[in-house]
Design a protein around this motif. Structure first.
Motif, PDB file in Angstrom:
ATOM      1  N   ASP A 190       6.664 -37.209   7.858  1.00 17.46           N
ATOM      2  CA  ASP A 190       7.049 -35.841   7.374  1.00 17.46           C
ATOM      3  C   ASP A 190       6.010 -34.956   7.441  1.00 17.46           C
ATOM      4  OD1 ASP A 190       8.826 -34.097   5.983  1.00 17.46           O
ATOM      5  OD2 ASP A 190       8.383 -34.690   4.210  1.00 17.46           O
ATOM      6  N   ILE A 191       5.379 -35.098   8.922  1.00 19.06           N
ATOM      7  CA  ILE A 191       4.451 -33.789   8.986  1.00 19.06           C
ATOM      8  C   ILE A 191       4.636 -32.942  10.196  1.00 19.06           C
ATOM      9  CG2 ILE A 191       2.456 -35.115   8.002  1.00 19.06           C
ATOM     10  CD1 ILE A 191       1.860 -36.335  10.649  1.00 19.06           C
ATOM     11  N   ASN A 192       4.064 -31.919  10.168  1.00 16.88           N
ATOM     12  CA  ASN A 192       4.247 -30.925  11.499  1.00 16.88           C
ATOM     13  C   ASN A 192       3.087 -31.463  12.520  1.00 16.88           C
ATOM     14  OD1 ASN A 192       4.257 -29.069  13.091  1.00 16.88           O
ATOM     15  ND2 ASN A 192       3.872 -27.312  11.846  1.00 16.88           N
ATOM     16  N   PRO A 193       3.858 -32.019  13.670  1.00 18.02           N
ATOM     17  CA  PRO A 193       2.910 -32.581  14.780  1.00 18.02           C
ATOM     18  C   PRO A 193       2.264 -31.395  15.828  1.00 18.02           C
ATOM     19  CG  PRO A 193       4.887 -33.002  15.536  1.00 18.02           C
ATOM     20  CD  PRO A 193       5.142 -32.281  14.206  1.00 18.02           C
ATOM     21  N   PHE A 194       2.786 -30.027  15.385  1.00 18.00           N
ATOM     22  CA  PHE A 194       2.751 -29.019  16.392  1.00 18.00           C
ATOM     23  C   PHE A 194       1.578 -28.048  15.928  1.00 18.00           C
ATOM     24  CE2 PHE A 194       6.764 -30.460  17.127  1.00 18.00           C
ATOM     25  CZ  PHE A 194       6.760 -31.211  18.416  1.00 18.00           C
ATOM     26  N   ASP A 195       0.819 -28.225  14.930  1.00 16.84           N
ATOM     27  CA  ASP A 195      -0.299 -27.251  14.297  1.00 16.84           C
ATOM     28  C   ASP A 195      -1.526 -27.956  14.562  1.00 16.84           C
ATOM     29  OD1 ASP A 195       0.022 -28.675  12.070  1.00 16.84           O
ATOM     30  OD2 ASP A 195       0.547 -26.878  10.775  1.00 16.84           O
ATOM     31  N   GLN A 196      -2.760 -27.209  14.387  1.00 10.52           N
ATOM     32  CA  GLN A 196      -3.988 -28.067  14.180  1.00 10.52           C
ATOM     33  C   GLN A 196      -5.146 -27.189  13.435  1.00 10.52           C
ATOM     34  OE1 GLN A 196      -2.283 -27.343  17.765  1.00 10.52           O
ATOM     35  NE2 GLN A 196      -2.970 -25.150  17.212  1.00 10.52           N
ATOM     36  N   TRP A 197      -4.672 -26.795  12.168  1.00  6.59           N
ATOM     37  CA  TRP A 197      -5.544 -25.958  11.394  1.00  6.59           C
ATOM     38  C   TRP A 197      -6.982 -26.617  11.331  1.00  6.59           C
ATOM     39  CZ3 TRP A 197      -3.513 -21.599  11.481  1.00  6.59           C
ATOM     40  CH2 TRP A 197      -2.201 -21.421  11.486  1.00  6.59           C
ATOM     41  N   GLY A 251       4.088 -29.186   1.667  1.00  6.80           N
ATOM     42  CA  GLY A 251       2.710 -28.908   1.252  1.00  6.80           C
ATOM     43  C   GLY A 251       2.217 -29.999   0.384  1.00  6.80           C
ATOM     44  N   GLN A 252       2.846 -31.018   0.274  1.00  5.17           N
ATOM     45  CA  GLN A 252       2.110 -32.186  -0.670  1.00  5.17           C
ATOM     46  C   GLN A 252       1.346 -33.029   0.175  1.00  5.17           C
ATOM     47  OE1 GLN A 252       3.156 -31.787  -4.011  1.00  5.17           O
ATOM     48  NE2 GLN A 252       3.914 -29.932  -3.357  1.00  5.17           N
ATOM     49  N   ALA A 253       0.328 -33.467  -0.861  1.00  7.52           N
ATOM     50  CA  ALA A 253      -0.631 -34.448  -0.135  1.00  7.52           C
ATOM     51  C   ALA A 253       0.004 -35.838   0.078  1.00  7.52           C
ATOM     52  CB  ALA A 253      -1.849 -34.574  -1.050  1.00  7.52           C
ATOM     53  N   LEU A 254      -0.274 -36.483   1.364  1.00  6.87           N
ATOM     54  CA  LEU A 254       0.460 -37.687   1.637  1.00  6.87           C
ATOM     55  C   LEU A 254      -0.103 -38.826   0.921  1.00  6.87           C
ATOM     56  CD1 LEU A 254       1.001 -37.506   5.565  1.00  6.87           C
ATOM     57  CD2 LEU A 254       2.800 -37.582   3.777  1.00  6.87           C
ATOM     58  N   ASP A 255       0.535 -39.880   0.652  1.00  7.78           N
ATOM     59  CA  ASP A 255       0.026 -41.011   0.078  1.00  7.78           C
ATOM     60  C   ASP A 255      -0.191 -42.284   0.958  1.00  7.78           C
ATOM     61  OD1 ASP A 255       2.546 -41.572   0.084  1.00  7.78           O
ATOM     62  OD2 ASP A 255       2.739 -42.123  -2.196  1.00  7.78           O
ATOM     63  N   CYS A 256       0.086 -41.846   2.106  1.00  9.23           N
ATOM     64  CA  CYS A 256      -0.169 -43.025   3.434  1.00  9.23           C
ATOM     65  C   CYS A 256      -1.078 -42.253   4.338  1.00  9.23           C
ATOM     66  CB  CYS A 256       1.134 -43.334   3.781  1.00  9.23           C
ATOM     67  SG  CYS A 256       2.208 -42.158   4.793  1.00  9.23           S
ATOM     68  N   ALA A 257      -1.634 -43.563   5.290  1.00  4.08           N
ATOM     69  CA  ALA A 257      -2.443 -42.915   6.405  1.00  4.08           C
ATOM     70  C   ALA A 257      -1.450 -42.645   7.495  1.00  4.08           C
ATOM     71  CB  ALA A 257      -3.099 -44.185   7.178  1.00  4.08           C
ATOM     72  N   THR A 258      -1.910 -41.667   8.429  1.00  2.00           N
ATOM     73  CA  THR A 258      -0.938 -41.132   9.485  1.00  2.00           C
ATOM     74  C   THR A 258      -1.800 -41.689  10.712  1.00  2.00           C
ATOM     75  OG1 THR A 258      -2.078 -39.106   9.365  1.00  2.00           O
ATOM     76  CG2 THR A 258      -0.294 -39.227   8.241  1.00  2.00           C
ATOM     77  N   ALA A 259      -1.818 -40.869  11.603  1.00  2.00           N
ATOM     78  CA  ALA A 259      -2.461 -41.120  13.001  1.00  2.00           C
ATOM     79  C   ALA A 259      -3.764 -42.049  13.219  1.00  2.00           C
ATOM     80  CB  ALA A 259      -2.392 -40.141  14.064  1.00  2.00           C
ATOM     81  N   PRO A 260      -3.613 -43.282  13.591  1.00  2.00           N
ATOM     82  CA  PRO A 260      -4.900 -44.115  13.488  1.00  2.00           C
ATOM     83  C   PRO A 260      -5.766 -43.383  14.572  1.00  2.00           C
ATOM     84  CG  PRO A 260      -3.146 -45.245  14.668  1.00  2.00           C
ATOM     85  CD  PRO A 260      -2.451 -44.054  14.046  1.00  2.00           C
ATOM     86  N   VAL A 261      -7.196 -44.064  14.249  1.00  2.00           N
ATOM     87  CA  VAL A 261      -8.239 -43.576  15.213  1.00  2.00           C
ATOM     88  C   VAL A 261      -7.670 -44.339  16.749  1.00  2.00           C
ATOM     89  CG1 VAL A 261     -10.502 -43.783  16.038  1.00  2.00           C
ATOM     90  CG2 VAL A 261      -9.925 -43.093  13.860  1.00  2.00           C
ATOM     91  N   LEU A 262      -7.509 -43.291  18.066  1.00  2.00           N
ATOM     92  CA  LEU A 262      -7.242 -43.901  19.125  1.00  2.00           C
ATOM     93  C   LEU A 262      -8.413 -44.113  19.969  1.00  2.00           C
ATOM     94  CD1 LEU A 262      -3.823 -42.782  20.831  1.00  2.00           C
ATOM     95  CD2 LEU A 262      -6.086 -43.143  22.271  1.00  2.00           C
ATOM     96  N   TRP A 263      -8.549 -44.905  20.901  1.00  2.02           N
ATOM     97  CA  TRP A 263      -9.770 -45.317  21.675  1.00  2.02           C
ATOM     98  C   TRP A 263      -9.290 -46.071  22.491  1.00  2.02           C
ATOM     99  CZ3 TRP A 263     -12.647 -49.798  21.782  1.00  2.02           C
ATOM    100  CH2 TRP A 263     -12.046 -50.920  20.930  1.00  2.02           C
ATOM    101  N   GLY A 264     -10.047 -46.180  23.855  1.00  2.00           N
ATOM    102  CA  GLY A 264      -9.728 -46.982  24.999  1.00  2.00           C
ATOM    103  C   GLY A 264     -10.537 -46.692  26.237  1.00  2.00           C
ATOM    104  N   GLU A 265     -10.395 -47.495  27.224  1.00  2.00           N
ATOM    105  CA  GLU A 265     -10.941 -47.436  28.435  1.00  2.00           C
ATOM    106  C   GLU A 265     -10.204 -48.205  29.501  1.00  2.00           C
ATOM    107  OE1 GLU A 265     -14.591 -46.733  29.433  1.00  2.00           O
ATOM    108  OE2 GLU A 265     -13.370 -47.080  31.154  1.00  2.00           O
TER     109      GLU A 265
END
Ligand code: F6P
Length: 527
Positions: free
Chosen positions: A475-482, A339-353
């Motif tokens: 250290d994040i939960n990848p299975f929710d999407q609040w 429940g603590q705020a992370l101090d690093c970036a997580t998933a980058p923006v994904l794009w493509g074609e």
């Protein structure tokens, strides 16, 4: 270091930084890593206890801790042997549902399932959104070469009536089957589209026709029944399957109808083969592990905030869109498991074609725009549609792009090349800065033997596990999407204001202004 120099200094760089799995090749030698970097990254695997997280996932523990759910999508492609959840083996239910899908597809393909007027089904319309759309939609296009000749499968997702209306204008009620796919069976878009489709059908064929023209896929069978779909026409899955991990469940029904059950089985077998590789292989050879670690290197250490997925396969054209949900909805988080705020970036923006189309649109920015854009190239040795003269050119373009992005072209090289072409010294000096390329743009190339159901299944499972490894390290939960929920709540609150049955008093001035402008077209002061 510049990638050009790293290659010049080490003739073994390709063999040092590439991995073979079955007949696949993962070449990450064009990533900005050294042996030392890789040692540091590989140590993260143990430090973040990735093996422990794998064990917890496989044991059916509630690793989706904010919803108290397991994440057992691996069970959906598991061939034999028990997989336990809450003290029960889930495999009998998984196999029973697969069997129901097989029988149903047999009836449709064998023309035994008839519409209300006695005609066989020629068109399937899947109504679903997010995980109930993107997976089967992408896979149906990816496996176009395996399509059943008599069945056309359409996908409707958007709340915008244009989506459903344009599909309905191409099909006939007598020969169309709707698959209403929704894990919750409460999603606004899907419920609205399903209601409109039902109205269209009933208007043409009467209420009794619904039983022959609607089936549903859901975990919420009570809501399915309330919608008026008989239990016999409902395909179930379970709350331990996340929406974006659900292609392997009955959510894959439209794909089964598009390519046949045997091909769906091969897709599951490919995913299972990747599961086994992921579970048993040390990180230095572990494909999902390597992809995860390399992206962590690019985003957390080199500061890249995005990644381009560039399949050199028209059939994989929807893969970037599918991965956007898988990666960004899973790992777009900033609060850790405590429940603590992370101090690093997580998933980058994904794009493509798909390549080569992207080359004529946005590659300019990747070559000379001055941003870091880590690229993931995906290519197949053999084509899925073999028109003479195409495939070799496609591969040449794919490999040329990663070479150009790696090497770049220095001002001195450009100057020499322009001078050798006979240009005047003034022209050379003028043009050379524009025609030079910085290079050093990192890329990975994944070379598959061919795009078939087995390899597609393995490819998608590769990305699922890559996301999982990253979630363990961040250290994040990848299975929710609040994050998705808040917008949905505000939309429900705004609807009565737009309909004119509630006041706009409580709204901010921008939102109130937009609502007012829909009711009364605004006029510019100059009129
Ligand atoms: O976008 C949010 C989300 O909850 C996704 O996770 C899910 O795939 C999608 O909505 C559709 O949900 P459902 O299958 O319940 O209609």
């Amino acid at each position: 270091s510049h990638l050009r120099d790293l290659f010049a200094a080490d003739r073994q760089r390709f063999s040092r930084f590439s991995v073979v799995w079955n007949d696949w090749l993962l070449d990450y030698s064009k990533q900005r890593v050294t042996t030392e970097t890789m040692e540091g990254l590989l140590a993260l695997w143990q430090a973040a206890d990735v093996p422990g997280w794998i064990a917890r996932m496989r044991a059916g523990e509630p690793i989706n801790h904010t919803e108290g759910r397991a994440a057992l999508h691996i069970a959906l492609r598991h061939p034999t042997g028990p997989i336990m959840h809450a003290g029960q083996d889930v495999m009998p239910a998984v196999h029973a549902e697969l069997d129901k899908m097989r029988r149903f597809a047999g009836e449709i393909h064998g023309r035994h399932w008839r519409g209300a007027t006695g005609e066989p089904i020629s068109d399937i319309v899947n109504i679903g959104i997010g995980g109930s759309d993107l997976g089967p939609r992408m896979a149906t296009q990816a496996l176009a070469a395996f399509r059943h000749p008599d069945i056309r499968v359409h996908y409707v997702a958007n709340l915008d009536g244009a989506d459903l209306a344009t599909v309905l204008s191409t099909v006939q009620p007598r020969t169309t089957l709707f698959v209403v796919a929704s894990k919750t069976f409460t999603t606004q878009e899907t419920m609205q589209n399903a209601a409109s489709a039902r109205h269209w059908l009933v208007h043409a064929l009467g209420e009794a026709a619904v039983a022959r023209h609607f089936v549903a896929v859901s975990t919420n069978l009570a809501e399915v029944a309330r919608f008026g779909i008989e239990p016999a026409n409902a395909f179930a899955f379970w709350d331990w399957v996340g929406g974006r991990y659900s292609l392997w469940s009955a959510i894959g029904l439209p794909l089964v109808l598009a390519v046949g059950f045997d091909n769906f089985r091969r897709l599951l077998a490919g995913a299972h083969a990747m599961d086994e590789h992921f579970f048993a292989t040390p990180p230095a050879q572990n494909l999902p592990g390597l992809l995860a670690l390399l992206e962590i290197w690019n985003s957390n250490f080199l500061g890249a905030d995005n990644r381009a997925v560039l399949p050199y396969s028209q059939s994989l054209g929807l893969l970037p869109r599918y991965l956007q949900q898988l990666e960004m909805e899973s790992n777009g988080k900033q609060v850790d498991r405590q429940g603590q705020a992370l101090d690093c970036a997580t998933a980058p923006v994904l794009w493509g074609e798909a390549g080569t189309n992207g080359q004529h649109a946005f590659y300019q920015l990747i070559h000379q725009g001055g941003r870091q854009v880590p690229c993931e190239f995906i290519a197949c040795r053999q084509p899925d549609f073999d028109l003479p003269g195409h495939h070799e050119k496609l591969l040449a373009n794919c490999f040329a792009q990663s070479e150009a992005l790696m090497r770049g072209k220095t001002l001195a090289e450009t100057t020499a090349a322009l001078a050798a072409s006979g240009m005047s010294a003034d022209q050379v000096a003028f043009l050379a800065p524009y025609r030079s390329f910085p290079g050093n743009q990192p890329s990975t190339t994944l070379l598959l033997p061919r795009l078939d159901p087995f390899n597609l299944g393995a490819l998608l499972a590769l990305y699922e596990h890559k996301v999982f490894v990253q979630s363990a390290i961040w250290d994040i939960n990848p299975f929710d999407q609040w994050g998705v929920e808040y917008g949905k709540q505000l939309a429900s609150r705004l609807l009565p204001v737009i309909l004119g049955t509630a006041s706009a008093d409580q709204l901010d001035s921008s939102t109130a202004g937009l609502v007012a402008a829909c009711r009364n077209p605004p006029r510019s002061g100059r009129d």
